[in-house]
Design a protein around this motif. Structure first.
Motif, short mmCIF file in Angstrom:
data_model
loop_
_atom_site.label_atom_id
_atom_site.label_comp_id
_atom_site.label_asym_id
_atom_site.label_seq_id
_atom_site.Cartn_x
_atom_site.Cartn_y
_atom_site.Cartn_z
N GLU A 1 39.85 33.10 98.10
CA GLU A 1 39.53 33.46 99.60
C GLU A 1 40.52 35.26 99.73
O GLU A 1 40.81 35.55 99.39
CB GLU A 1 41.41 33.36 100.12
CG GLU A 1 41.30 30.58 100.50
CD GLU A 1 39.80 31.21 101.34
OE1 GLU A 1 39.35 31.63 102.07
OE2 GLU A 1 39.01 29.95 100.95
N ARG A 2 39.15 35.83 100.51
CA ARG A 2 38.79 36.73 101.10
C ARG A 2 39.84 37.39 101.75
O ARG A 2 40.52 38.60 101.66
CB ARG A 2 37.61 37.31 101.44
CG ARG A 2 36.25 37.11 100.14
CD ARG A 2 36.84 37.82 99.23
NE ARG A 2 36.19 39.16 100.17
CZ ARG A 2 35.89 40.78 99.64
NH1 ARG A 2 34.98 40.43 98.27
NH2 ARG A 2 35.64 41.51 100.34
N ARG A 3 40.48 36.52 102.58
CA ARG A 3 41.68 36.36 103.88
C ARG A 3 42.58 37.06 103.10
O ARG A 3 43.78 37.84 103.43
CB ARG A 3 41.40 35.81 105.05
CG ARG A 3 42.56 34.61 104.13
CD ARG A 3 41.93 33.68 105.02
NE ARG A 3 41.70 31.78 104.45
CZ ARG A 3 42.96 31.21 104.24
NH1 ARG A 3 44.12 31.56 104.74
NH2 ARG A 3 42.96 30.34 103.21
N PHE A 4 43.01 36.79 101.65
CA PHE A 4 44.56 37.10 101.12
C PHE A 4 43.56 38.91 100.38
O PHE A 4 45.15 39.11 99.29
CB PHE A 4 45.15 36.16 100.08
CG PHE A 4 45.20 34.91 100.73
CD1 PHE A 4 46.42 35.20 101.83
CD2 PHE A 4 44.78 34.29 100.47
CE1 PHE A 4 46.27 33.73 102.62
CE2 PHE A 4 45.01 32.98 101.16
CZ PHE A 4 46.13 32.86 102.19
N PRO B 1 40.38 44.69 102.70
CA PRO B 1 39.06 44.04 103.06
C PRO B 1 38.43 45.13 101.75
O PRO B 1 37.12 44.60 101.58
CB PRO B 1 38.95 44.93 104.33
CG PRO B 1 40.53 45.42 104.50
CD PRO B 1 41.54 45.48 103.37
N GLU C 1 46.18 27.31 98.24
CA GLU C 1 45.78 28.41 99.37
C GLU C 1 44.49 29.34 99.45
O GLU C 1 43.54 29.67 99.67
CB GLU C 1 46.06 28.81 100.60
CG GLU C 1 47.17 27.97 101.11
CD GLU C 1 46.75 27.36 102.38
OE1 GLU C 1 46.14 28.06 102.97
OE2 GLU C 1 46.55 26.01 102.41
#
Lengths: 272, 272, 272
Positions: A118-121, A124, A151
């Motif tokens: 999951e890139r959102r964790f 950037p 998640e």
């Protein structure tokens, strides 16, 4: 699985000479300002994944349930190895899937292993050379903050295991090896107290290492005269060769991977 | 300016052998018991102010806004150099005015620089040899506790800057230099990815350092065979010479200040 | 006695190479999750109890009242030496009764010394080789959590003291010795500023060490030309031999235990 307790330990081969470790801590604290950070060591021999797994094994059980253990010894950074996290019975682990967690998985086979996707964790921008900062530190921070392991990505069942050297017992011999030299110069083998006692029982024995012979087990360093060699079971209950108030490693000239042999007497156990 | 967040980082050349760093932490915690302390490194080369400024540059941005960065590499302690603090856009800095903060001020020219003069924020007895303990630690603690920067003394506009070595680009050459050897033995230059790409574009090139020639940029250490030399852009986006699972510094015999040259091909860019 | 403030400092000879220090921190945090931990140093010369007592002396006073100082330099671990804790005027101390706390007890003779006996404050299994983990870390944690010192065992009055080397003053000489080489290579003696001033007054003098002669005291390192030897009173107010921006230890070839002699002039004090 127990809830995260807000504690994150760090184990790397980065040393403390550069700002690498400090940078990882900054990343964690940006995401989770209440994180409490504890260094285990940053002086794993560079790129020695097996050593990292042994150091982790020696330390993690003593931390509170719900601790996140971040371990980054990562010679293949930027390559094909996957980033993973592990949710075990009492502890969480984050790092590259390169065998670092072999001993953890051996002792907790039902642990959940998740491939981090999951890139959102993550940060950037992900560099090709410092996933400790860009992937593993942020994931450790989110885990410690209470994000559920599921998640972060899909469960996987094929986490990589290392061949951990185990002692061999045949007939009247135990053949082990040196797995670590500690900072006092003590020579630590992979032969546990339990293995030793099961094989030797009440019989006499000789410990052989690099031509040196020792025929008894002491209980403490102090029982032996200053400067003399002894064998004992150390703080991890592994057979260890030491020199009272000296450095066994130098005296005996031993290094990691050297053979340590227990030759068990044939006759009835001698009176000691 | 953002409010202080209670976090203080420490960067020094004191090493961890003596009690100097511990003492500074004690001073901070006496003044501000809730302070959270994070070491960046205490192994800056003794009295190497330029190195301190580069280490700080590599790490501070990753910390939360409102962090106080205490940096003490202070060969002129007790002499005429002023003690200063800096309130930047997102971070605070405390240390001697000897050039440590050159890069911070370059990237944040509107930062407020204050000469520390107010005795009430210092320890009552000020030694001539340990301002880290007697001046900088207490000021960092009071800043982290929320005292406004202006309270510590008058603003100054002439903070000292070091000559930071910058790469020169002329014709078909970039001439940079080695600014750091990291703990893995990687040789880090002052040539950034952006500078390289702007000058080289699609053309071929050769990287020359100490007689060694490298004609491509790898993305990761792992792409090269074990034991072979490679060039890549490291975690700070600076051109770096490495040896896959080895120490480039030893292989190439390079040290800080050595020249690293990019020779750009004249013709059209070769197909790579 | 002041109440514990939740802070625990750690001083050992374990280095940071192994997981020993991390393990002790894990034990503390399991018992007292709110503990705040600060390292003083883990690089005391292995098994050098006198050095540990000097390092502790240099640092502990700067910590907040109610801090627990955990000090484990323990060559006789598992032997007959007792585990103790000390409740002083402002600070608590925990460690082996081997002389580590000599200077603390010298300066706080009314401190309560307790032999640690209560098993309920220790780990359930006590190894013979790592009391730092099994005895001292848990006791430090319980003390920091607020358990009264008397709860841990009976008071004792015969805590072990080391012979701390003190300078001798006779006639026109002060004969001191080198007690520490710090990480900058500064040579630190046991002659305090006060002892020096009382014996020398306004008279001239020469400092002699390993054939080197110095005839004045500087105030700061910077007052001397780069690369030249000087004498000054350092941050603990002890006479110290340094080289401006260099390493006095290498220049002079001095080590711990070497004699440092102040030869005081007979005549009236020269004009300086």
């Amino acid at each position: 699985m127990v809830p995260a307790c807000g504690l994150v330990t760090l184990t790397t081969d980065f040393s403390l000479t550069d700002s690498y470790v400090g940078t990882m801590k900054g990343v964690i604290l940006r995401i989770f300002p209440e994180a409490r950070l504890v260094d285990i060591t940053h002086q794993v021999t560079p790129q020695d994944v097996l050593e990292a797994s042994l150091v982790l094994e020696g330390g993690y059980r003593f931390f509170p349930a719900g601790t996140v253990h971040l371990v980054v010894v990562d010679p293949s950074v930027g390559g094909m190895r996957r980033p993973i996290l592990i949710a075990g019975r009492e502890h969480y682990f984050v790092g590259p899937d390169n065998g670092t967690f072999t001993r953890v998985l051996d002792s907790d086979p039902d642990a959940l292993v998740v491939e981090i996707q999951e890139r959102r964790f993550l940060l950037p921008n992900i560099s090709d050379t410092f996933h400790g900062r860009d992937i593993f530190a942020p994931v450790a921070a989110f885990l410690a903050r209470g994000i559920a392991p599921e998640e972060f990505g899909p469960a996987v069942r094929d986490a990589r295991r290392l061949q951990v050297p185990v002692p061999r017992i045949w007939g009247d011999q135990i053949r082990g090896e040196v797995i670590h030299i500690d900072s006092f110069g003590n020579i630590i083998s992979n032969i546990s107290r339990e293995q030793f006692q099961r094989a030797v029982g009440d019989r006499g024995f000789r410990v052989l290492i690099n031509g040196k012979i020792i025929d008894r087990i002491h209980r403490t360093y102090e029982e032996q005269e200053q400067g003399r060699t002894l064998a004992l079971f150390g703080s991890s209950d592994l057979l260890e060769i030491a020199v009272a108030e000296g450095r066994a490693e130098r005296r005996i000239g031993a290094g990691k991977g050297d053979t340590i042999l227990i030759q068990i007497d044939e006759g009835p156990a001698p009176v000691r």
